[in-house]
Design a protein around this motif. Sequence first.
Motif, PDB file in Angstrom:
ATOM      1  N   LEU A 105      35.559  43.498  47.330  1.00 57.39           N
ATOM      2  CA  LEU A 105      36.996  43.213  46.775  1.00 57.39           C
ATOM      3  C   LEU A 105      38.200  43.500  46.090  1.00 57.39           C
ATOM      4  CD1 LEU A 105      39.001  40.819  48.459  1.00 57.39           C
ATOM      5  CD2 LEU A 105      37.662  39.355  45.232  1.00 57.39           C
ATOM      6  N   ARG A 106      39.058  44.240  46.073  1.00 55.01           N
ATOM      7  CA  ARG A 106      39.880  45.322  45.181  1.00 55.01           C
ATOM      8  C   ARG A 106      40.807  43.982  45.034  1.00 55.01           C
ATOM      9  NH1 ARG A 106      38.882  49.790  44.751  1.00 55.01           N
ATOM     10  NH2 ARG A 106      36.997  50.645  46.152  1.00 55.01           N
ATOM     11  N   VAL A 107      41.109  44.366  43.639  1.00 56.86           N
ATOM     12  CA  VAL A 107      42.166  43.463  43.025  1.00 56.86           C
ATOM     13  C   VAL A 107      42.472  43.900  42.021  1.00 56.86           C
ATOM     14  CG1 VAL A 107      42.699  41.211  41.715  1.00 56.86           C
ATOM     15  CG2 VAL A 107      40.643  41.052  43.377  1.00 56.86           C
ATOM     16  N   TRP A 116      49.113  38.819  32.913  1.00 56.91           N
ATOM     17  CA  TRP A 116      48.725  39.774  33.241  1.00 56.91           C
ATOM     18  C   TRP A 116      49.248  39.809  35.137  1.00 56.91           C
ATOM     19  CZ3 TRP A 116      45.062  42.823  31.031  1.00 56.91           C
ATOM     20  CH2 TRP A 116      44.249  42.260  29.831  1.00 56.91           C
ATOM     21  N   GLU A 117      49.813  40.801  36.113  1.00 54.71           N
ATOM     22  CA  GLU A 117      50.273  39.916  37.208  1.00 54.71           C
ATOM     23  C   GLU A 117      48.333  40.733  38.165  1.00 54.71           C
ATOM     24  OE1 GLU A 117      53.411  42.699  38.153  1.00 54.71           O
ATOM     25  OE2 GLU A 117      52.240  43.030  40.161  1.00 54.71           O
ATOM     26  N   ILE A 118      48.107  40.360  38.835  1.00 50.59           N
ATOM     27  CA  ILE A 118      47.524  39.867  39.171  1.00 50.59           C
ATOM     28  C   ILE A 118      47.288  40.111  41.280  1.00 50.59           C
ATOM     29  CG2 ILE A 118      44.814  38.605  39.492  1.00 50.59           C
ATOM     30  CD1 ILE A 118      45.525  39.348  37.553  1.00 50.59           C
ATOM     31  N   ARG A 119      46.685  40.842  41.591  1.00 55.84           N
ATOM     32  CA  ARG A 119      47.247  41.259  43.137  1.00 55.84           C
ATOM     33  C   ARG A 119      46.335  41.255  43.835  1.00 55.84           C
ATOM     34  NH1 ARG A 119      52.641  43.337  44.923  1.00 55.84           N
ATOM     35  NH2 ARG A 119      53.648  43.259  43.039  1.00 55.84           N
ATOM     36  N   TYR A 120      45.970  40.961  45.854  1.00 53.66           N
ATOM     37  CA  TYR A 120      45.077  40.868  46.143  1.00 53.66           C
ATOM     38  C   TYR A 120      45.846  41.605  47.060  1.00 53.66           C
ATOM     39  CZ  TYR A 120      42.560  37.380  42.787  1.00 53.66           C
ATOM     40  OH  TYR A 120      41.618  36.694  42.470  1.00 53.66           O
ATOM     41  N   VAL A 138      35.966  44.713  42.891  1.00 61.82           N
ATOM     42  CA  VAL A 138      36.668  45.991  41.586  1.00 61.82           C
ATOM     43  C   VAL A 138      38.155  45.169  41.253  1.00 61.82           C
ATOM     44  CG1 VAL A 138      37.147  48.034  41.725  1.00 61.82           C
ATOM     45  CG2 VAL A 138      35.630  48.146  42.869  1.00 61.82           C
ATOM     46  N   LEU A 139      38.232  45.314  39.904  1.00 60.23           N
ATOM     47  CA  LEU A 139      39.181  44.890  39.797  1.00 60.23           C
ATOM     48  C   LEU A 139      40.250  46.874  38.884  1.00 60.23           C
ATOM     49  CD1 LEU A 139      38.947  42.647  36.347  1.00 60.23           C
ATOM     50  CD2 LEU A 139      39.128  42.426  39.024  1.00 60.23           C
ATOM     51  N   GLU A 140      41.441  47.338  39.649  1.00 63.00           N
ATOM     52  CA  GLU A 140      42.044  48.613  39.547  1.00 63.00           C
ATOM     53  C   GLU A 140      43.084  47.973  38.786  1.00 63.00           C
ATOM     54  OE1 GLU A 140      43.014  49.252  43.291  1.00 63.00           O
ATOM     55  OE2 GLU A 140      41.140  49.757  44.428  1.00 63.00           O
ATOM     56  N   LEU A 141      42.769  48.507  37.490  1.00 65.77           N
ATOM     57  CA  LEU A 141      43.491  48.727  36.192  1.00 65.77           C
ATOM     58  C   LEU A 141      43.870  49.542  35.967  1.00 65.77           C
ATOM     59  CD1 LEU A 141      40.463  47.730  33.855  1.00 65.77           C
ATOM     60  CD2 LEU A 141      41.248  46.136  35.529  1.00 65.77           C
ATOM     61  N   SER A 168      39.125  51.697  36.807  1.00 67.39           N
ATOM     62  CA  SER A 168      38.634  50.415  37.632  1.00 67.39           C
ATOM     63  C   SER A 168      37.236  49.701  37.673  1.00 67.39           C
ATOM     64  CB  SER A 168      38.234  50.677  38.822  1.00 67.39           C
ATOM     65  OG  SER A 168      37.673  51.841  39.140  1.00 67.39           O
ATOM     66  N   LEU A 169      37.395  48.568  37.201  1.00 65.16           N
ATOM     67  CA  LEU A 169      35.779  47.810  36.508  1.00 65.16           C
ATOM     68  C   LEU A 169      35.506  46.898  37.189  1.00 65.16           C
ATOM     69  CD1 LEU A 169      34.891  47.153  33.896  1.00 65.16           C
ATOM     70  CD2 LEU A 169      36.898  45.244  34.078  1.00 65.16           C
ATOM     71  N   SER A 170      34.582  47.209  37.869  1.00 59.45           N
ATOM     72  CA  SER A 170      33.590  46.281  38.348  1.00 59.45           C
ATOM     73  C   SER A 170      32.603  45.250  38.365  1.00 59.45           C
ATOM     74  CB  SER A 170      32.010  47.002  39.093  1.00 59.45           C
ATOM     75  OG  SER A 170      32.864  48.250  40.085  1.00 59.45           O
ATOM     76  N   LEU A 171      32.996  44.027  38.717  1.00 59.29           N
ATOM     77  CA  LEU A 171      32.375  42.671  38.082  1.00 59.29           C
ATOM     78  C   LEU A 171      31.624  41.444  39.363  1.00 59.29           C
ATOM     79  CD1 LEU A 171      33.808  39.822  38.248  1.00 59.29           C
ATOM     80  CD2 LEU A 171      35.166  41.018  36.575  1.00 59.29           C
ATOM     81  N   ARG A 172      30.123  41.659  39.313  1.00 54.83           N
ATOM     82  CA  ARG A 172      29.882  40.352  40.370  1.00 54.83           C
ATOM     83  C   ARG A 172      29.556  39.408  39.686  1.00 54.83           C
ATOM     84  NH1 ARG A 172      25.201  42.837  42.471  1.00 54.83           N
ATOM     85  NH2 ARG A 172      24.465  41.706  42.360  1.00 54.83           N
ATOM     86  N   ALA A 173      30.206  38.026  40.272  1.00 51.10           N
ATOM     87  CA  ALA A 173      29.566  37.499  38.840  1.00 51.10           C
ATOM     88  C   ALA A 173      29.044  36.234  39.662  1.00 51.10           C
ATOM     89  CB  ALA A 173      31.101  36.047  39.399  1.00 51.10           C
ATOM     90  N   GLU A 174      27.532  35.732  38.964  1.00 52.21           N
ATOM     91  CA  GLU A 174      26.484  35.453  39.210  1.00 52.21           C
ATOM     92  C   GLU A 174      26.226  34.240  39.623  1.00 52.21           C
ATOM     93  OE1 GLU A 174      23.534  37.286  36.294  1.00 52.21           O
ATOM     94  OE2 GLU A 174      22.832  38.262  37.684  1.00 52.21           O
TER      95      GLU A 174
END
Length: 313
Positions: A105-107, A116-120, A138-141, A168-174
């Motif tokens: 998912l790209r944000v 912070w402005e957050i866009r999907y 993937v957070l696109e910074l 870009s920074l990847s994260l995956r919440a567990e």
Amino acid sequence: MSPWWQAHSALHPNGAQLSLIIDRLWSPMFAAAAAIFALVAGALGWALLRRRAAAEAPDDPGRERGMRWTVSLATACTVAVLLVLLGLDISVSRATTAAPGRDALRVVVTGHQWWWEIRYGGVVTANEIHVPVGRTVVLELRSNDVIHSVWPISLSPKLDEIPGKNNSLSLRAERPGVFRGQCAEYCGHQHAKMAFLVVAEAPGSFERWLQGQRELAAPPADDLARHGQQVFLSSCAACHTVAGTPASGRAGPDLTHLAGRATIAAGTLANTRGNLAGWILDPQTIKPGAYMPPIPLAPADLHAVVAYLETLR
Ligand code: CUA
């Protein structure tokens, strides 16, 4: 829901990338540093005791040779430990920055002074990043002004937002939960009050949330909210957007679904009636230097505009 000390600590990972770093890099490094500290402290104590005995004994020709061996061995051990840590660092960095799969998912997360402005895709929100548990995001910074740094503390390492550069920074919440994030690069007066929340939820409820965010704001249903909308359009609309109304300002956060967010002013205050009213009247006392000016509304108008904002679910 995780207890607060686990939701806000880098040593209690709630995300796959951070777990890897803590388990495979931080823990071995901490263990090695603790063992080396104990060894050095022990050797120092031993040398102090032994020096007293040596001072009383006559010069020993074997001592110089022994010393050379000790120094060479210690140097070799230091180099070996550093090489092992370097190897760990390289392998963990490769794993945490591996190219994300196609279903990621790209944000887009854009830093502004100081929110912070957050866009999907076409969906715009602020200061709250919703993510589905178990899926790579993937957070696109991006930055709108100066260098900021996105640090989802218990989920992933941090990474800078640099004007003109696309990091870009990847994260995956567990696991599901609400996890705090913070700007981690000094970016001016209100750097400390530039926080965000990561809301990790089951994929089904994430999709429902995203669907809700796509909707336009519902028209006000009663006279108080209708009056509040008029006040909003004349006093706030130059800087804030509410989709479905003429308010389309871009300087401040999009407020289309403000009432669904847990905080206001980038994690500074809980999103309550009283805090909203205080923030609108006098943001400069709460967050000096913020770009929102004081809005000196009459009590009846303030009451109405807060009532209107609370309808923006
Ligand atoms: Cu943005 Cu510090």
